[in-house]
Design a protein around this motif. Structure first.
Motif, PDB file in Angstrom:
ATOM      1  N   GLN A   6       0.832  -1.203   0.000  1.00  0.00           N
ATOM      2  CA  GLN A   6       0.000   0.000   0.000  1.00  0.00           C
ATOM      3  C   GLN A   6       0.869   1.257   0.000  1.00  0.00           C
ATOM      4  OE1 GLN A   6      -3.251   0.293   2.800  1.00  0.00           O
ATOM      5  NE2 GLN A   6      -3.213   2.508   2.698  1.00  0.00           N
ATOM      6  N   GLU A   7       1.923   1.243   0.791  1.00  0.00           N
ATOM      7  CA  GLU A   7       2.808   2.412   0.874  1.00  0.00           C
ATOM      8  C   GLU A   7       3.433   2.715  -0.485  1.00  0.00           C
ATOM      9  OE1 GLU A   7       6.931   3.037   3.069  1.00  0.00           O
ATOM     10  OE2 GLU A   7       5.302   2.746   4.518  1.00  0.00           O
ATOM     11  N   GLN A   8       3.969   1.684  -1.151  1.00  0.00           N
ATOM     12  CA  GLN A   8       4.586   1.871  -2.471  1.00  0.00           C
ATOM     13  C   GLN A   8       3.550   2.320  -3.491  1.00  0.00           C
ATOM     14  OE1 GLN A   8       5.858  -2.229  -2.692  1.00  0.00           O
ATOM     15  NE2 GLN A   8       8.024  -1.686  -2.530  1.00  0.00           N
ATOM     16  N   TRP A   9       2.379   1.667  -3.459  1.00  0.00           N
ATOM     17  CA  TRP A   9       1.302   1.928  -4.415  1.00  0.00           C
ATOM     18  C   TRP A   9       0.846   3.375  -4.302  1.00  0.00           C
ATOM     19  CZ3 TRP A   9      -4.154   2.616  -4.639  1.00  0.00           C
ATOM     20  CH2 TRP A   9      -4.826   2.056  -5.731  1.00  0.00           C
ATOM     21  N   CYS A  10       0.605   3.831  -3.069  1.00  0.00           N
ATOM     22  CA  CYS A  10       0.145   5.213  -2.834  1.00  0.00           C
ATOM     23  C   CYS A  10       1.186   6.231  -3.257  1.00  0.00           C
ATOM     24  CB  CYS A  10      -0.202   5.425  -1.366  1.00  0.00           C
ATOM     25  SG  CYS A  10      -1.689   4.602  -0.844  1.00  0.00           S
ATOM     26  N   GLU A  11       2.408   6.000  -2.830  1.00  0.00           N
ATOM     27  CA  GLU A  11       3.483   6.954  -3.130  1.00  0.00           C
ATOM     28  C   GLU A  11       3.696   7.069  -4.631  1.00  0.00           C
ATOM     29  OE1 GLU A  11       8.252   7.216  -2.406  1.00  0.00           O
ATOM     30  OE2 GLU A  11       7.041   6.528  -0.702  1.00  0.00           O
ATOM     31  N   GLN A  12       3.746   5.934  -5.307  1.00  0.00           N
ATOM     32  CA  GLN A  12       3.978   5.937  -6.741  1.00  0.00           C
ATOM     33  C   GLN A  12       2.799   6.575  -7.474  1.00  0.00           C
ATOM     34  OE1 GLN A  12       6.049   2.365  -8.042  1.00  0.00           O
ATOM     35  NE2 GLN A  12       4.909   2.450  -9.950  1.00  0.00           N
ATOM     36  N   CYS A  13       1.587   6.241  -7.052  1.00  0.00           N
ATOM     37  CA  CYS A  13       0.373   6.783  -7.678  1.00  0.00           C
ATOM     38  C   CYS A  13       0.308   8.304  -7.524  1.00  0.00           C
ATOM     39  CB  CYS A  13      -0.855   6.116  -7.051  1.00  0.00           C
ATOM     40  SG  CYS A  13      -2.412   6.538  -7.847  1.00  0.00           S
ATOM     41  N   GLU A  14       0.619   8.792  -6.330  1.00  0.00           N
ATOM     42  CA  GLU A  14       0.579  10.244  -6.072  1.00  0.00           C
ATOM     43  C   GLU A  14       1.599  11.011  -6.901  1.00  0.00           C
ATOM     44  OE1 GLU A  14       1.027  10.848  -1.855  1.00  0.00           O
ATOM     45  OE2 GLU A  14      -0.799   9.694  -1.431  1.00  0.00           O
ATOM     46  N   ASN A  15       2.717  10.379  -7.206  1.00  0.00           N
ATOM     47  CA  ASN A  15       3.785  11.045  -7.945  1.00  0.00           C
ATOM     48  C   ASN A  15       3.744  10.774  -9.440  1.00  0.00           C
ATOM     49  OD1 ASN A  15       4.977  12.229  -5.623  1.00  0.00           O
ATOM     50  ND2 ASN A  15       5.831  10.244  -5.096  1.00  0.00           N
ATOM     51  N   ASP A  16       2.696  10.117  -9.916  1.00  0.00           N
ATOM     52  CA  ASP A  16       2.575   9.727 -11.319  1.00  0.00           C
ATOM     53  C   ASP A  16       1.472  10.551 -11.968  1.00  0.00           C
ATOM     54  OD1 ASP A  16       2.169   8.470 -13.753  1.00  0.00           O
ATOM     55  OD2 ASP A  16       2.271   6.436 -12.920  1.00  0.00           O
ATOM     56  N   GLU A  17       1.858  11.483 -12.847  1.00  0.00           N
ATOM     57  CA  GLU A  17       0.851  12.338 -13.473  1.00  0.00           C
ATOM     58  C   GLU A  17      -0.028  11.586 -14.475  1.00  0.00           C
ATOM     59  OE1 GLU A  17       3.530  14.583 -16.860  1.00  0.00           O
ATOM     60  OE2 GLU A  17       3.560  15.363 -14.823  1.00  0.00           O
ATOM     61  N   ASN A  18       0.361  10.358 -14.826  1.00  0.00           N
ATOM     62  CA  ASN A  18      -0.435   9.527 -15.736  1.00  0.00           C
ATOM     63  C   ASN A  18      -1.238   8.459 -15.000  1.00  0.00           C
ATOM     64  OD1 ASN A  18       0.212  10.638 -18.318  1.00  0.00           O
ATOM     65  ND2 ASN A  18       2.254   9.773 -18.089  1.00  0.00           N
ATOM     66  N   ALA A  19      -1.372   8.607 -13.691  1.00  0.00           N
ATOM     67  CA  ALA A  19      -2.021   7.571 -12.869  1.00  0.00           C
ATOM     68  C   ALA A  19      -3.531   7.496 -13.078  1.00  0.00           C
ATOM     69  CB  ALA A  19      -1.732   7.829 -11.402  1.00  0.00           C
ATOM     70  N   VAL A  20      -4.012   6.257 -13.187  1.00  0.00           N
ATOM     71  CA  VAL A  20      -5.445   5.960 -13.213  1.00  0.00           C
ATOM     72  C   VAL A  20      -5.660   4.835 -12.203  1.00  0.00           C
ATOM     73  CG1 VAL A  20      -7.384   5.107 -14.593  1.00  0.00           C
ATOM     74  CG2 VAL A  20      -5.652   6.553 -15.670  1.00  0.00           C
ATOM     75  N   ILE A  21      -6.585   5.044 -11.262  1.00  0.00           N
ATOM     76  CA  ILE A  21      -6.892   4.004 -10.272  1.00  0.00           C
ATOM     77  C   ILE A  21      -8.040   3.170 -10.821  1.00  0.00           C
ATOM     78  CG2 ILE A  21      -7.676   3.532  -7.925  1.00  0.00           C
ATOM     79  CD1 ILE A  21      -6.364   6.207  -7.103  1.00  0.00           C
ATOM     80  N   LEU A  22      -7.847   1.862 -10.832  1.00  0.00           N
ATOM     81  CA  LEU A  22      -8.812   0.937 -11.416  1.00  0.00           C
ATOM     82  C   LEU A  22      -9.264  -0.085 -10.383  1.00  0.00           C
ATOM     83  CD1 LEU A  22      -9.923   0.611 -14.301  1.00  0.00           C
ATOM     84  CD2 LEU A  22      -8.032  -0.932 -14.776  1.00  0.00           C
ATOM     85  N   ASP A  23     -10.566  -0.121 -10.146  1.00  0.00           N
ATOM     86  CA  ASP A  23     -11.189  -1.075  -9.223  1.00  0.00           C
ATOM     87  C   ASP A  23     -11.810  -2.177 -10.078  1.00  0.00           C
ATOM     88  OD1 ASP A  23     -13.209  -2.398  -7.647  1.00  0.00           O
ATOM     89  OD2 ASP A  23     -13.249  -0.693  -6.286  1.00  0.00           O
ATOM     90  N   VAL A  24     -11.374  -3.422  -9.910  1.00  0.00           N
ATOM     91  CA  VAL A  24     -11.856  -4.506 -10.768  1.00  0.00           C
ATOM     92  C   VAL A  24     -12.859  -5.414 -10.056  1.00  0.00           C
ATOM     93  CG1 VAL A  24      -9.831  -4.434 -12.263  1.00  0.00           C
ATOM     94  CG2 VAL A  24      -9.830  -5.978 -10.302  1.00  0.00           C
ATOM     95  N   ARG A  25     -13.471  -4.908  -8.975  1.00  0.00           N
ATOM     96  CA  ARG A  25     -14.465  -5.686  -8.233  1.00  0.00           C
ATOM     97  C   ARG A  25     -15.843  -5.577  -8.878  1.00  0.00           C
ATOM     98  NH1 ARG A  25     -14.610  -3.232  -2.722  1.00  0.00           N
ATOM     99  NH2 ARG A  25     -14.506  -1.362  -3.990  1.00  0.00           N
TER     100      ARG A  25
END
Length: 103
Positions: A6-25
């Motif tokens: 979670q820590e890596q995922w959040c940090e990387q996502c916050e610093n990625d201007e091309n980030a898209v969060i995808l929920d596959v549930r």
């Protein structure tokens, strides 16, 4: 595909201007609560899921999660198979999520 804590995922996502969060549930799971800003694509509806991910921008970075990390791992592999280079799986899924959740 990369499995991130979670820590890596959040940090990387916050610093990625091309980030898209995808929920596959599923729709029902999504309605119980989701990570703010997430797009939902139900991986259980496989034909629709494949159709939709082929329409996604392959130059974006996709931060993918599900309930526990299994389906999102599969989703990342499918994203890679349709030409998306950057797909990141949230280890432990939303069950281990300590951040904000929208209902």
């Amino acid at each position: 595909m990369a499995d991130l804590t979670q820590e890596q995922w959040c940090e990387q996502c916050e610093n990625d201007e091309n980030a898209v969060i995808l929920d596959v549930r599923t729709d029902a799971e999504f309605e119980e609560g989701y990570i703010p800003g997430a797009l939902q694509l139900d991986i259980h509806n496989s034909a629709e899921f494949i159709k939709k991910i082929k329409e996604l921008d392959p130059n974006k970075s996709y931060y993918v999660y599900c309930r526990s990390g299994g389906r999102s791992g599969q989703a990342c592999m499918l994203l890679n198979s349709v030409g998306v280079k950057n797909a990141y799986n949230l280890k432990g899924g939303i069950m281990e999520w300590n951040g904000e959740i929208n209902n």
